[in-house]
Design a protein around this motif. Structure first.
Motif, PDB file in Angstrom:
ATOM      1  N   VAL A 126      -0.627   5.436   6.463  1.00 48.04           N
ATOM      2  CA  VAL A 126      -1.433   4.969   5.337  1.00 48.04           C
ATOM      3  C   VAL A 126      -2.490   4.011   5.840  1.00 48.04           C
ATOM      4  CG1 VAL A 126      -1.398   3.689   3.170  1.00 48.04           C
ATOM      5  CG2 VAL A 126       0.473   5.228   3.728  1.00 48.04           C
ATOM      6  N   HIS A 181       0.846  -1.197   0.000  1.00 45.55           N
ATOM      7  CA  HIS A 181       0.000   0.000   0.000  1.00 45.55           C
ATOM      8  C   HIS A 181       0.878   1.241   0.000  1.00 45.55           C
ATOM      9  CE1 HIS A 181      -3.425  -2.593   0.700  1.00 45.55           C
ATOM     10  NE2 HIS A 181      -2.775  -3.145   1.710  1.00 45.55           N
ATOM     11  N   ASP A 198       6.978  10.292  -6.873  1.00 44.07           N
ATOM     12  CA  ASP A 198       6.898  11.746  -7.003  1.00 44.07           C
ATOM     13  C   ASP A 198       8.328  12.290  -7.028  1.00 44.07           C
ATOM     14  OD1 ASP A 198       6.581  14.484  -6.725  1.00 44.07           O
ATOM     15  OD2 ASP A 198       5.029  14.349  -5.198  1.00 44.07           O
ATOM     16  N   HIS A 258       7.622   2.769 -10.251  1.00 41.03           N
ATOM     17  CA  HIS A 258       6.673   2.886  -9.143  1.00 41.03           C
ATOM     18  C   HIS A 258       6.005   4.257  -9.064  1.00 41.03           C
ATOM     19  CE1 HIS A 258       8.020  -1.017  -7.808  1.00 41.03           C
ATOM     20  NE2 HIS A 258       9.266  -0.589  -7.863  1.00 41.03           N
ATOM     21  N   LYS A 259       6.146   5.038 -10.136  1.00 36.42           N
ATOM     22  CA  LYS A 259       5.486   6.347 -10.216  1.00 36.42           C
ATOM     23  C   LYS A 259       5.823   7.224  -9.004  1.00 36.42           C
ATOM     24  CE  LYS A 259       1.650   4.748 -13.127  1.00 36.42           C
ATOM     25  NZ  LYS A 259       2.251   3.418 -13.392  1.00 36.42           N
ATOM     26  N   GLN A 284       1.494   5.333  -0.780  1.00 32.61           N
ATOM     27  CA  GLN A 284       0.756   6.584  -0.859  1.00 32.61           C
ATOM     28  C   GLN A 284       0.561   6.965  -2.325  1.00 32.61           C
ATOM     29  OE1 GLN A 284       2.852   9.619   1.298  1.00 32.61           O
ATOM     30  NE2 GLN A 284       2.298   8.808   3.300  1.00 32.61           N
ATOM     31  N   ARG A 285      -0.437   7.789  -2.591  1.00 34.68           N
ATOM     32  CA  ARG A 285      -0.585   8.335  -3.927  1.00 34.68           C
ATOM     33  C   ARG A 285       0.591   9.280  -4.181  1.00 34.68           C
ATOM     34  NH1 ARG A 285      -6.389  10.688  -5.061  1.00 34.68           N
ATOM     35  NH2 ARG A 285      -6.798   8.515  -4.505  1.00 34.68           N
ATOM     36  N   ALA A 286       1.210   9.202  -5.354  1.00 34.99           N
ATOM     37  CA  ALA A 286       2.433   9.954  -5.647  1.00 34.99           C
ATOM     38  C   ALA A 286       3.456   9.715  -4.542  1.00 34.99           C
ATOM     39  CB  ALA A 286       2.141  11.442  -5.811  1.00 34.99           C
ATOM     40  N   PRO A 287       3.926   8.478  -4.410  1.00 33.49           N
ATOM     41  CA  PRO A 287       4.747   8.098  -3.251  1.00 33.49           C
ATOM     42  C   PRO A 287       6.127   8.731  -3.252  1.00 33.49           C
ATOM     43  CG  PRO A 287       4.707   6.334  -4.850  1.00 33.49           C
ATOM     44  CD  PRO A 287       3.720   7.351  -5.336  1.00 33.49           C
TER      45      PRO A 287
END
Length: 411
Positions: free
Chosen positions: A330, A58, A143, A140-141, A60-63
């Motif tokens: 989270v 899990h 940020d 992993h996208k 975070q969004r924009a980790p």
């Protein structure tokens, strides 16, 4: 340096650092189960390092991404076990990158923080770590505004090197029992820096960082940790690291606030917006190692005591993650999260600087990346703030709250 001098250096170096007594947190840690996963392909790897990572289920969004560099004689898995970074990453939903040195590069598996061939932008070990980061960002996208680096001892000195050579990549860093960037270019200078830590003018130290890249700012924020009884890396190095980065940030030498945290002094400097950009912890009477806060079983307890992983009543890993702005819990599926009173009591971290995409952002990538790895990757440089901050946009209440908190007058 002659062969005889090298032999004598390595003999003294082993005595100083105790590299032969690391127990479960050194080379033998390979037998300890680890959540880290090795990644074989991440670019040309000019520094011949190994890449390990941990990505919790899990995110975070924009980790965010934290790069963690182990000390001499240690492994990525061993240092993770001792410092507890993968546990922190799972709890707070950020990704973890843990490069690992190989004995073929350095007999004591130290990162070569003193070798210009490994600490120059686009070269050697520094370039390998940069390539690892690029893979993590794409896969992993991550940020790109939330990438951080920390390390212990030689890993701490290498963290200094990464912050200096790639300041456009990192939003912040933390150096534990490390050394300033650029003070050594060979093993003898490295040993002198470890043992004596000669005082240098702030401007000279700052110039070493400014000349390491073409970056003009904004600069990464920095957290510095050092035990006052360290006999391996002279504690005066912490002052030199702070001096170096205060000059880079254009801040005065005198702390803007001093207060005790978990019984240890913490000096703080903030910028004109009231954001803490440099902090320094002195862990009184602690020897060489990473400070842990295991007693009491609090929410700040991470890691396990061992060689160079020292129970001191303060969790450096937790406080560093908090300094990076990563300690918002989270929620897991079907989980009711109880309020974290420790987190609630702290002021919310200041939002990251705005990002202005431009064609120039491709300069974040090293030449190796552009040629061989991620040709379609575009990483974004931090936007440069205005030279004269607009005072009417400053949240005065927030600045006052931060100042009172840093001074220990508000929780």
């Amino acid at each position: 340096m002659s062969l005889a001098q090298n032999v004598e250096f390595m003999r003294q170096f082993s005595k100083l650092s105790g590299f032969n007594g690391l127990g479960a947190y050194g080379r033998s840690a390979s037998a300890v189960p680890s959540p880290l996963v090795e990644i074989g392909q991440f670019g040309t790897n000019p520094g011949a390092l190994r890449m390990f990572s941990f990505v919790p289920e899990h995110l975070q969004r924009a980790p965010a991404l934290v790069v963690v560099l182990h000390g001499c004689g240690q492994t990525a898995a061993g240092y993770d076990l001792g410092a507890g970074w993968s546990t922190l990453a799972k709890r707070y939903g950020f990704a973890l990158l843990m490069p690992e040195q190989q004995a073929s590069n350095n007999g004591n598996t130290c990162f070569n923080w003193f070798d210009p061939g490994d600490t120059t932008r686009g070269r050697g070990e520094a370039a390998s770590i940069r390539q690892m980061i690029a893979r993590m960002v794409v896969e992993h996208k991550i940020d790109s505004r939330r990438i951080y680096v920390t390390g212990l001892s030689a890993g701490g000195a290498m963290a200094s090197a990464m912050l200096a050579t790639y300041p456009d990549v990192f939003a912040g860093g933390a150096v534990i029992a490390g050394l300033p960037y650029g003070i050594a270019s060979n093993v003898r200078e490295a040993l002198n820096g470890m043992m004596q830590s000669a005082s240098r003018p702030a401007r000279e130290l700052g110039d070493l960082v400014r000349k390491a890249s073409k970056h003009k700012g904004p600069w990464p924020k920095l957290s510095v940790w050092h035990g006052s009884a360290d006999r391996t890396v002279n504690p005066a190095n912490a002052n030199e690291i702070v001096k170096q980065w205060l000059d880079v940030h254009g801040l005065p030498s005198a702390p803007m606030s001093t207060a005790d945290v978990d019984g240890y002094p913490r000096d703080v400097w903030w910028n004109e917006e009231g954001e803490t950009v440099v902090e320094s912890y002195t862990i009184t009477d602690m020897a060489h190692g990473t400070p842990l806060g295991l007693a009491g079983g609090s929410d700040e307890s991470y890691g396990a005591a061992g060689a160079f992983m020292i129970e001191a009543g303060i969790s450096s890993s937790y406080h560093i993650a908090n300094f990076f702005g990563l300690t918002e819990r989270v929620s897991q599926p079907n989980e009711v999260v109880k309020p974290d009173t420790k987190s609630v009591a702290r002021p919310a971290p200041k939002p990251a600087a705005p990002v202005v995409p431009s064609a120039a952002t491709a300069s974040l990538q090293s030449p190796e990346l552009a040629a061989t790895l991620w040709p379609r990757t575009t990483l974004i440089r931090h936007a440069k703030p205005p030279r004269t901050p607009k005072r009417n946009n400053i949240d005065v209440g927030a600045v006052i709250t931060r100042a009172l908190t840093a001074a220990g007058l508000m929780k």
